[in-house]
Design an enzyme around this catalytic site. Structure first.
Site, PDB file in Angstrom:
ATOM      1  N   GLU A 157       3.589   4.669   2.837  1.00 58.70           N
ATOM      2  CA  GLU A 157       3.370   5.456   1.626  1.00 58.70           C
ATOM      3  C   GLU A 157       1.995   5.112   1.068  1.00 58.70           C
ATOM      4  OE1 GLU A 157       6.536   4.840  -1.308  1.00 58.70           O
ATOM      5  OE2 GLU A 157       5.050   5.018  -2.903  1.00 58.70           O
TER       6      GLU A 157
ATOM      7  N   ARG B 280      -2.992   5.947  -6.617  1.00 55.85           N
ATOM      8  CA  ARG B 280      -3.519   5.057  -7.662  1.00 55.85           C
ATOM      9  C   ARG B 280      -5.000   4.825  -7.504  1.00 55.85           C
ATOM     10  NH1 ARG B 280       0.972   0.320  -7.425  1.00 55.85           N
ATOM     11  NH2 ARG B 280       2.680   1.726  -6.968  1.00 55.85           N
TER      12      ARG B 280
ATOM     13  N   THR C 145       3.548   7.275  -5.997  1.00 55.16           N
ATOM     14  CA  THR C 145       3.090   7.271  -7.396  1.00 55.16           C
ATOM     15  C   THR C 145       2.678   8.683  -7.819  1.00 55.16           C
ATOM     16  OG1 THR C 145       2.165   5.065  -6.860  1.00 55.16           O
ATOM     17  CG2 THR C 145       1.880   5.837  -9.097  1.00 55.16           C
TER      18      THR C 145
ATOM     19  N   LYS D 134      14.659   6.353  -5.028  1.00 54.62           N
ATOM     20  CA  LYS D 134      13.924   5.091  -5.149  1.00 54.62           C
ATOM     21  C   LYS D 134      14.524   4.344  -6.348  1.00 54.62           C
ATOM     22  CE  LYS D 134       9.269   3.521  -6.418  1.00 54.62           C
ATOM     23  NZ  LYS D 134       7.862   3.620  -6.049  1.00 54.62           N
TER      24      LYS D 134
END
Ligand code: 3PG
Length: 217
Positions: free
Chosen positions: A40, A44, A68, A128
């Site tokens: 993943e 960010r 994210t 998640k």
């Protein structure tokens, strides 16, 4: 092999914060050395989109997810870059609908029973659990199991080699995500061997969890 099958097989998902395609390649190659064909890339850093695009173009066997993901703009960028799944720290109904219409799997973040209920209502069963350690970790997952027999979790947040087995032996855990497998310093310094060693160690721990799963209750 599908994404879920890969997660079930390797049982760990490296969560990467990378600045460039070159950094992403160091990590991807190390993971491949250890037989982990999934990772993943988090949104960010400004380099996330290019990193995903480059991996998809040069290492098509790698299942590259975008993490994210906080906004639909990011979701769209990730999709166009070639991400094959999305991970969000929370549950956003608009994002659920968008991903469904775009045909891309979304793994939303949940941390409470109400959020699990909302996700299940949307037909999402792979969730998640974030931030795992801060939200009670293994004990919380054990408490959720009898109430939500159809929910399956990917705990992320505070997971490392020292607590991985405790999570992986839980029947409602598919795999664990974490940045400990994508150590930023090792990536920056191009230390593929050291990254691969961490990944092999995680896979060995996953095997250990398999052996002890039956006696976990
Ligand atoms: C995530 O984005 O999933 C988490 O921030 C990862 O948490 P970790 O750094 O504790 O592994």
């Amino acid at each position: 092999m599908g994404i879920l099958n890969m997660m079930e097989k390797v049982r760990v998902i490296p969560v990467a914060v990378v600045e460039s395609p070159a950094e992403a390649c160091v990590l991807a190659d190390a993971m491949q050395d250890a037989g982990i064909l999934i990772l993943e890339i988090t949104f960010r850093t400004p380099g996330a989109v290019e990193a995903i695009r480059h991996l998809r173009e040069t290492r098509p066997e790698m299942m590259v997810g975008a993490g994210t993901i906080l906004t639909l703009v990011q979701a769209e960028q990730a999709l166009h870059a070639g991400a094959c799944f999305m991970v969000s720290p929370g549950l956003d109904e608009e994002m659920v609908a968008w991903c469904r219409s775009a045909g891309i799997p979304l793994i939303p973040g949940v941390a409470t029973p109400s959020e699990v209920m909302a996700a299940l209502r949307h037909g999402l069963h792979v969730l998640k659990f974030f931030p795992a350690e801060a939200m009670g970790g293994v004990n919380t997952l054990k408490a959720l199991a009898p109430v939500f027999p159809h929910a399956r979790f990917i705990p992320t947040g505070g997971i490392h080699a020292g607590n991985l087995v405790d999570y992986l032996r839980l029947p409602n855990v598919i795999a664990c995500g974490g940045t400990w497998l994508a150590d930023r310093r090792l990536i920056r310094e191009g230390r593929r061997e050291d990254l691969a060693r961490l990944a092999r160690e995680a896979r060995a721990l996953a095997e250990q969890a398999k052996g002890s799963a039956a006696s976990s209750e």
